[in-house]
Motif scaffolding. Structure first.
Motif, PDB file in Angstrom:
ATOM      1  N   ASP A   1       0.855  -1.224  -0.060  1.00  0.00           N
ATOM      2  CA  ASP A   1      -0.006  -0.011  -0.082  1.00  0.00           C
ATOM      3  C   ASP A   1       0.855   1.151   0.038  1.00  0.00           C
ATOM      4  N   ARG A   2       1.837   1.108   0.757  1.00  0.00           N
ATOM      5  CA  ARG A   2       2.931   2.438   0.646  1.00  0.00           C
ATOM      6  C   ARG A   2       3.399   2.807  -0.630  1.00  0.00           C
ATOM      7  N   VAL A   3       3.736   1.591  -1.436  1.00  0.00           N
ATOM      8  CA  VAL A   3       4.419   1.660  -2.850  1.00  0.00           C
ATOM      9  C   VAL A   3       3.417   2.195  -3.476  1.00  0.00           C
ATOM     10  N   ALA A   4       2.232   1.830  -3.501  1.00  0.00           N
ATOM     11  CA  ALA A   4       0.847   2.190  -4.286  1.00  0.00           C
ATOM     12  C   ALA A   4       0.844   3.862  -4.053  1.00  0.00           C
ATOM     13  N   ARG A   5       1.130   4.330  -2.594  1.00  0.00           N
ATOM     14  CA  ARG A   5       0.879   5.572  -2.477  1.00  0.00           C
ATOM     15  C   ARG A   5       1.693   6.414  -2.909  1.00  0.00           C
ATOM     16  N   ILE A   6       3.204   6.145  -3.064  1.00  0.00           N
ATOM     17  CA  ILE A   6       4.362   6.796  -3.584  1.00  0.00           C
ATOM     18  C   ILE A   6       3.804   6.870  -5.075  1.00  0.00           C
ATOM     19  N   ILE A   7       3.405   5.812  -5.903  1.00  0.00           N
ATOM     20  CA  ILE A   7       3.300   5.812  -7.338  1.00  0.00           C
ATOM     21  C   ILE A   7       2.177   6.788  -7.376  1.00  0.00           C
ATOM     22  N   LEU A   8       1.101   6.809  -6.743  1.00  0.00           N
ATOM     23  CA  LEU A   8       0.042   7.640  -6.779  1.00  0.00           C
ATOM     24  C   LEU A   8       0.289   9.183  -6.694  1.00  0.00           C
ATOM     25  N   ASP A   9       1.166   9.160  -5.422  1.00  0.00           N
ATOM     26  CA  ASP A   9       1.472  10.793  -5.238  1.00  0.00           C
ATOM     27  C   ASP A   9       2.426  11.188  -6.408  1.00  0.00           C
ATOM     28  N   GLU A  10       3.288  10.392  -6.825  1.00  0.00           N
ATOM     29  CA  GLU A  10       4.045  10.957  -8.107  1.00  0.00           C
ATOM     30  C   GLU A  10       3.072  11.044  -9.449  1.00  0.00           C
ATOM     31  N   HIS A  11       2.297  10.319  -9.561  1.00  0.00           N
ATOM     32  CA  HIS A  11       1.574  10.333 -10.731  1.00  0.00           C
ATOM     33  C   HIS A  11       0.769  11.582 -10.771  1.00  0.00           C
ATOM     34  N   LEU A  12       0.136  12.128  -9.654  1.00  0.00           N
ATOM     35  CA  LEU A  12      -0.562  13.226  -9.520  1.00  0.00           C
ATOM     36  C   LEU A  12       0.324  14.226  -9.523  1.00  0.00           C
ATOM     37  N   SER A  13       1.529  14.463  -8.944  1.00  0.00           N
ATOM     38  CA  SER A  13       2.299  15.907  -8.797  1.00  0.00           C
ATOM     39  C   SER A  13       2.952  15.748 -10.228  1.00  0.00           C
ATOM     40  N   GLU A  14       3.347  14.863 -10.927  1.00  0.00           N
ATOM     41  CA  GLU A  14       4.032  14.796 -12.310  1.00  0.00           C
ATOM     42  C   GLU A  14       3.439  14.686 -13.300  1.00  0.00           C
ATOM     43  N   CYS A  15       2.630  13.604 -13.517  1.00  0.00           N
ATOM     44  CA  CYS A  15       2.010  13.152 -14.873  1.00  0.00           C
ATOM     45  C   CYS A  15       0.722  14.039 -14.846  1.00  0.00           C
ATOM     46  N   VAL A  16      -0.141  14.037 -14.005  1.00  0.00           N
ATOM     47  CA  VAL A  16      -1.390  14.770 -14.091  1.00  0.00           C
ATOM     48  C   VAL A  16      -1.133  16.080 -14.168  1.00  0.00           C
ATOM     49  N   ALA A  17      -0.153  16.626 -13.598  1.00  0.00           N
ATOM     50  CA  ALA A  17       0.206  18.061 -13.622  1.00  0.00           C
ATOM     51  C   ALA A  17       0.798  18.557 -15.021  1.00  0.00           C
ATOM     52  N   ARG A  18       1.532  17.631 -15.661  1.00  0.00           N
ATOM     53  CA  ARG A  18       2.004  17.787 -16.974  1.00  0.00           C
ATOM     54  C   ARG A  18       1.144  17.683 -17.980  1.00  0.00           C
ATOM     55  N   ALA A  19       0.235  16.780 -18.005  1.00  0.00           N
ATOM     56  CA  ALA A  19      -1.159  16.793 -18.683  1.00  0.00           C
ATOM     57  C   ALA A  19      -2.002  17.969 -18.614  1.00  0.00           C
ATOM     58  N   ALA A  20      -2.095  18.637 -17.452  1.00  0.00           N
ATOM     59  CA  ALA A  20      -2.800  19.880 -17.480  1.00  0.00           C
ATOM     60  C   ALA A  20      -2.085  20.793 -18.106  1.00  0.00           C
ATOM     61  N   LYS A  21      -0.834  20.993 -17.923  1.00  0.00           N
ATOM     62  CA  LYS A  21      -0.046  22.051 -18.614  1.00  0.00           C
ATOM     63  C   LYS A  21      -0.220  21.918 -20.228  1.00  0.00           C
ATOM     64  N   GLU A  22      -0.161  20.512 -20.891  1.00  0.00           N
ATOM     65  CA  GLU A  22      -0.337  20.072 -22.283  1.00  0.00           C
ATOM     66  C   GLU A  22      -1.834  20.099 -22.617  1.00  0.00           C
ATOM     67  N   GLY A  23      -2.511  20.211 -21.835  1.00  0.00           N
ATOM     68  CA  GLY A  23      -4.144  20.357 -22.304  1.00  0.00           C
ATOM     69  C   GLY A  23      -4.643  19.082 -22.512  1.00  0.00           C
ATOM     70  N   ASN A  24      -4.164  18.158 -22.054  1.00  0.00           N
ATOM     71  CA  ASN A  24      -4.917  16.791 -22.154  1.00  0.00           C
ATOM     72  C   ASN A  24      -5.072  16.153 -20.835  1.00  0.00           C
ATOM     73  N   ILE A  25      -5.599  17.125 -19.794  1.00  0.00           N
ATOM     74  CA  ILE A  25      -5.952  16.609 -18.648  1.00  0.00           C
ATOM     75  C   ILE A  25      -7.363  15.703 -18.516  1.00  0.00           C
ATOM     76  N   ASP A  26      -8.272  15.824 -19.598  1.00  0.00           N
ATOM     77  CA  ASP A  26      -9.374  15.018 -19.257  1.00  0.00           C
ATOM     78  C   ASP A  26      -8.845  13.365 -19.693  1.00  0.00           C
ATOM     79  N   VAL A  27      -8.034  13.175 -20.654  1.00  0.00           N
ATOM     80  CA  VAL A  27      -7.505  11.982 -20.865  1.00  0.00           C
ATOM     81  C   VAL A  27      -6.932  11.447 -19.566  1.00  0.00           C
ATOM     82  N   GLU A  28      -5.910  12.099 -19.105  1.00  0.00           N
ATOM     83  CA  GLU A  28      -5.322  11.516 -18.040  1.00  0.00           C
ATOM     84  C   GLU A  28      -5.986  11.479 -16.679  1.00  0.00           C
TER      85      GLU A  28
END
Length: 118
Positions: free
Chosen positions: A78-105
């Protein structure tokens, strides 16, 4: 780094299989060497703990002892999953928002969470 530590290329290859499926988001996933190594090291430790539980079962260790170890593995996973989720939100979702494809993400994340959460 010892001979057993994965290289950055090996770490990225571990994630590459997941990120090239068409049902997943289309942006590239770029993770730092430190982040990948941290996640892979935690997963490697979990592999060792699972092998330990297997040995406990093979040695007919008391069931309560085995269950306690399984609970520890669940917590660690569960702690590993939390690390992955936190990173996904802070890196991947944030990047998608900047690139304009947040809905897909967001849809990809919802799909993953539907499968991940009980």
């Amino acid at each position: 780094m010892n001979d057993l530590d994965p290289t950055v290329e090996e770490l990225n290859n571990l994630l590459e299989h997941h990120h090239h499926h068409p049902e997943h988001s289309s942006h590239p996933h770029i993770h730092s060497e430190e982040s990948l190594r941290k996640i892979v090291n935690r997963l490697s430790r979990l592999e060792g703990h699972i092998r330990g539980v297997k040995t406990m079962v093979q040695e007919n260790r008391p069931c309560p002892d085995v269950l306690i170890q399984i609970a520890a593995i669940r917590g660690a996973l569960d702690r590993v999953a939390r690390i992955i989720l936190d990173e996904h939100l802070s890196e991947c979702v944030a990047r998608a928002a900047k690139e304009g494809n947040i809905d897909v993400e967001i849809e990809a994340l919802k799909t993953a969470l539907d499968r991940f959460l009980p």
